[in-house]
Design an enzyme around this catalytic site. Structure first.
Site, PDB file in Angstrom:
ATOM      1  N   ASP A 178     -34.148  -2.401  36.630  1.00  0.00           N
ATOM      2  CA  ASP A 178     -33.562  -2.895  37.878  1.00  0.00           C
ATOM      3  C   ASP A 178     -33.646  -4.418  37.971  1.00  0.00           C
ATOM      4  O   ASP A 178     -32.738  -5.071  38.487  1.00  0.00           O
ATOM      5  CB  ASP A 178     -34.264  -2.265  39.086  1.00  0.00           C
ATOM      6  CG  ASP A 178     -34.074  -0.765  39.149  1.00  0.00           C
ATOM      7  OD1 ASP A 178     -32.934  -0.310  38.980  1.00  0.00           O
ATOM      8  OD2 ASP A 178     -35.062  -0.037  39.350  1.00  0.00           O
ATOM      9  N   HIS A 181     -42.704   1.032  37.037  1.00  0.00           N
ATOM     10  CA  HIS A 181     -41.797   2.160  37.242  1.00  0.00           C
ATOM     11  C   HIS A 181     -42.623   3.405  37.519  1.00  0.00           C
ATOM     12  O   HIS A 181     -43.702   3.604  36.945  1.00  0.00           O
ATOM     13  CB  HIS A 181     -40.910   2.373  36.003  1.00  0.00           C
ATOM     14  CG  HIS A 181     -39.724   3.242  36.243  1.00  0.00           C
ATOM     15  ND1 HIS A 181     -39.794   4.613  36.217  1.00  0.00           N
ATOM     16  CD2 HIS A 181     -38.425   2.938  36.525  1.00  0.00           C
ATOM     17  CE1 HIS A 181     -38.595   5.124  36.468  1.00  0.00           C
ATOM     18  NE2 HIS A 181     -37.752   4.140  36.654  1.00  0.00           N
TER      19      HIS A 181
END
Length: 446
Positions: A368, A310
């Site tokens: 995600d 991330h």
């Protein structure tokens, strides 16, 4: 409110002028910030592509410490919110500054519930879109059009108008999201049901038909509610900054949310879970995973494993910890067997959590990755993933919009630039001009 740190300033030394003293500000959490607003009066400004080292505002809503894997909403840790509250409680928290008691929650839930229907004429708007339109394309258009239907309370300077707009958006965006899906598959729109939960009602509007009743699975309902919570807000990301930038001009809130939707649609932002599923589909079968792992490790290969690591979280994504547990609960509840894509996802997760290459680089599966698996497992099509994200993030957008409008020193957004184009020049008559080379007009931007 960020306070100026007493007796602490940054001193900028520039040859030829006196030293410039810049105040240092400190918030409740996080690093101190250098206040550079005075630089302009000295003939200078800062250069910060992507604004990664620039605070565009002061905010009381969300705090992130990417190095430590911390995400707080109004001071509450995200893991506690995801496991001890529901989405509407989080919405109340973001809007009002604290969690509701039972009476406040019941009142808030009632207000949201009884605003879920949309104006009947909105149904006609959908007919203007092609059936094969991406649902996000529809959402961008429909969200912006809401100002034409709910223009009775659009005074951005009236607190009651702002709050009613927030209620309307929280309530109606799920209805519009489900409608965008139903339209794409040629099924009739399904009205919301007031006796269902927020997540349960969305599932009902997505999957029910007039032919038979739809029974909401409580495990799936809980999982979807957690997805909503985990995506409710994430500080000054691209879409939230887009909402604030649009709102800084005095634009109505529906137009601002449409700006957020457009920004969210990008694959580097809200489209990441959709991109992750596309990657899993490309891998196809478990036996091909080593091939793609090797491609990911190859510096000369452009292939990237989506759903790992991330930009903000340099250690682990705190949302992923909750989402991983929820993901396995859903897979167990639905007892899905011999599903190639989900089989690939489960095996890829196992490898990534044990392979030294991923561990050393802290490339852990992010939110995600897990949310994409869950949405796929419960039957939500891939092109709806970003719509789900937008549905959840609407509360964050409208809360930031309200906060911006309630901040006394808010100004219209106006980033600067470093101009590197041609210096001043005079027009040459056309008959004397050399051919224009347009192919490389942007070649020197680096």
């Amino acid at each position: 409110m960020a306070d100026e740190v007493k007796n602490k300033v940054a001193i900028l030394n520039i040859p030829g002028i006196d030293p410039i003293e810049l105040p240092i500000l400190r918030g409740t959490e996080g690093p101190e910030a250098i206040d550079v607003r005075a630089l302009g009066s000295h003939g200078y400004f800062t250069y910060d592509p992507g604004f990664v080292s620039t605070a565009s505002c002061k905010s009381k809503i969300t705090f992130i410490d990417g190095a430590k894997g911390i995400l707080l909403h109004r001071g509450y840790p995200i893991d506690q919110l995801a496991t001890q509250t529901d989405y509407l409680q989080v919405c109340y928290l973001l809007l009002n500054g604290d969690l509701p008691n039972q009476a406040q929650y019941d009142d808030f839930r009632k207000k949201v519930t009884y605003h879920t229907m949309v104006h009947e004429q909105i149904n006609s708007l959908f007919k203007a879109f092609r059936r094969d339109s991406h649902p996000m394309a529809i959402m961008c258009g429909i969200a912006g059009a809401l100002s034409a239907f709910y223009h009775d309370n659009l005074d951005i300077y009236d607190p009651e108008h702002r709050y009613l707009t927030a209620i309307r958006l929280i309530a109606k965006i799920p209805t519009l999201a489900a409608m965008s899906y139903k339209y794409s598959v040629g099924q009739p729109f399904i009205f919301p049901k007031n006796n269902l939960s927020y997540a349960g009602n969305f599932l009902h509007m997505m999957f029910a038909t007039p032919c038979e009743p739809y029974v909401v699975n409580p495990v799936v309902e809980k999982a979807l509610d957690r997805i909503f919570i985990l995506h409710a807000d994430h500080e000054q990301n691209a879409s939230t900054s887009s909402v604030r930038l649009a709102g800084s001009s005095g634009a109505n809130p529906y137009a601002c949310v449409a700006a957020g939707l457009a920004s969210l649609w990008g694959p580097a932002h809200g489209g990441a879970n959709e991109a992750c599923l596309r990657m899993l589909e490309r891998i196809g079968t478990v036996d091909r995973i080593p091939e793609f792992i090797a491609k990911a490790k190859d510096k000369n290969d452009s292939f990237r494993l989506m759903g790992f690591g991330h930009r903000v979280y340099k250690n682990y994504d705190p949302r992923a910890t909750v989402m991983r547990e929820t993901c396995h609960e859903v897979l167990s509840e639905l007892n899905i067997q011999n599903h190639p894509i989900l089989d690939v996802a489960v095996e890829l997760e196992r490898i990534a959590r044990s392979d030294e290459y991923f561990i050393e680089r802290k490339l852990y599966p992010n939110v995600d990755f897990y949310s994409g698996i869950i949405l796929n497992a419960i039957g939500i099509p891939t092109n709806m993933f970003t719509v789900i994200f937008a549905l959840a993030r609407t509360i964050g957008w409208i809360t930031h919009w309200i906060e911006m409008n309630e901040t006394p020193d808010s100004r219209i957004g106006r980033p600067r630039q470093i101009y590197i184009g041609s210096p001043r020049r005079d027009i040459v008559p056309m008959y004397r001009r050399e051919p224009c080379d347009t192919k490389n007009v942007f070649k020197d931007l680096n």
